[in-house]
Each structure stands twice: as structure tokens, then as C-alpha cells.
Enzyme design. Structure first.
Site, PDB file in Angstrom:
ATOM      1  N   PRO A  68       0.796  -1.234   0.000  1.00 24.34           N
ATOM      2  CA  PRO A  68       0.000   0.000   0.000  1.00 24.34           C
ATOM      3  C   PRO A  68       0.825   1.279   0.000  1.00 24.34           C
ATOM      4  CG  PRO A  68       0.016  -0.951   2.186  1.00 24.34           C
ATOM      5  CD  PRO A  68       0.824  -1.865   1.319  1.00 24.34           C
ATOM      6  N   CYS A  69       1.316   1.629  -1.176  1.00 24.97           N
ATOM      7  CA  CYS A  69       2.037   2.890  -1.271  1.00 24.97           C
ATOM      8  C   CYS A  69       1.094   4.077  -1.146  1.00 24.97           C
ATOM      9  CB  CYS A  69       2.805   2.968  -2.587  1.00 24.97           C
ATOM     10  SG  CYS A  69       1.816   2.597  -4.012  1.00 24.97           S
ATOM     11  N   TYR A  70      -0.211   3.803  -1.217  1.00 20.92           N
ATOM     12  CA  TYR A  70      -1.170   4.901  -1.049  1.00 20.92           C
ATOM     13  C   TYR A  70      -1.185   5.393   0.391  1.00 20.92           C
ATOM     14  CZ  TYR A  70      -3.932   0.929   0.547  1.00 20.92           C
ATOM     15  OH  TYR A  70      -4.342  -0.195   1.200  1.00 20.92           O
TER      16      TYR A  70
END
Length: 121
Positions: A68-70
DNA sequence: ATTTGCTCAGCTC
DNA sequence: GAGCTGAGCAAAT
């Protein structure tokens, strides 16, 4: 100060390339709890690299949902970029879906932002 | 709130 | 080699 890496395959010592960091970054991302986000700066500090490089590393991530780079935003609370499908707008949406509040000015409140080093210690 | 300077790996010529 | 480009930061204005 550049990090040096010993590469067994090539049998040489060379400067680390950003690909070498991707796996580490992915691992760090897993520590961020649901409902919280961390910052590029925070990861940069953990890896002792430039914050701007962290963004470059994120861009290499081909599985932005699984890793999850978000959940990584700018240190001033702004959303930051997102190269996955849907762009920054999708990033904002998925952050909201974790119950994180985004203020009218487009920023995330401090209380949702954590330092990744606090999770490891 | 906006501008200004710093940053550095990777890409283009 | 030289010059440009970022999923950014921090200090000064």
C-alpha cells in the site's frame, strides 16, 4: 552518504540502486496500521536516503494494492502523487475509505500521520 | 500561503 | 559528461 551493497552475483561492491530498496520499502509498508498513514520523509529517514528518491521507489511498485504505497503522504500532510490507475484522486479515495479525514485544504490531519521508525523500535 | 533552494538516481542527448 | 526531471523537504518570505 551513499549506502554500499555487497552483491554476491556480481561479486562486487557497488552503490545501491533504487531497485534494491523496493523490497525493504514494501516490508516497511506492512507495519503501517489500518487508519494511519506515514510519510516519504519518514521512510527516507529509515533508509537514510533522499525523500525524493522514496517517490521514485514507490513508482516501481507494480502492486500498489497489495503493497500500500497509497498510505504514504507528504510530510506537510498533502496527499502527494500516485502513479497507479486512478491517480492521486484514487489515492485520496482509498485513504478516506480507511476513515482518515482529509481537510478542505486537501491535507490530512496530523493525528493520522505516524513516523515509521516508531513502529519498528 | 507562496517562493526559493536543496536533493540525487536515472534518463536523455 | 552536461542537463533535465521528479509520487519531496525546509527555511525564508
Amino acid at each position: 552518504m551513499p549506502l554500499l551493497v555487497y552483491n554476491i552475483e556480481e561479486n562486487i561492491i557497488r552503490k545501491a540502486r533504487i531497485n534494491d530498496y523496493l523490497e525493504v520499502v514494501k516490508a516497511l509498508l506492512q507495519f503501517i496500521p489500518y487508519g494511519k498513514v506515514s510519510t516519504y520523509k519518514s521512510i527516507a529517514k529509515a533508509l537514510k536516503i533522499n525523500p525524493k528518491l522514496v517517490g521514485k521507489i514507490m513508482k516501481l511498485n507494480d502492486q500498489p494494492i497489495i503493497y500500500p504505497c497509497y498510505k504514504i503522504v507528504k510530510s506537510n500532510g498533502e496527499i502527494g502523487g500516485y502513479s497507479g490507475s486512478g491517480g492521486a484522486k484514487f489515492k485520496e479515495k482509498i485513504i478516506r475509505s480507511e476513515g482518515i479525514e482529509i481537510i478542505k485544504s486537501g491535507k490530512i490531519s496530523r493525528e493520522y500521520i505516524i513516523d515509521i521508525l516508531d513502529l519498528i523500535s
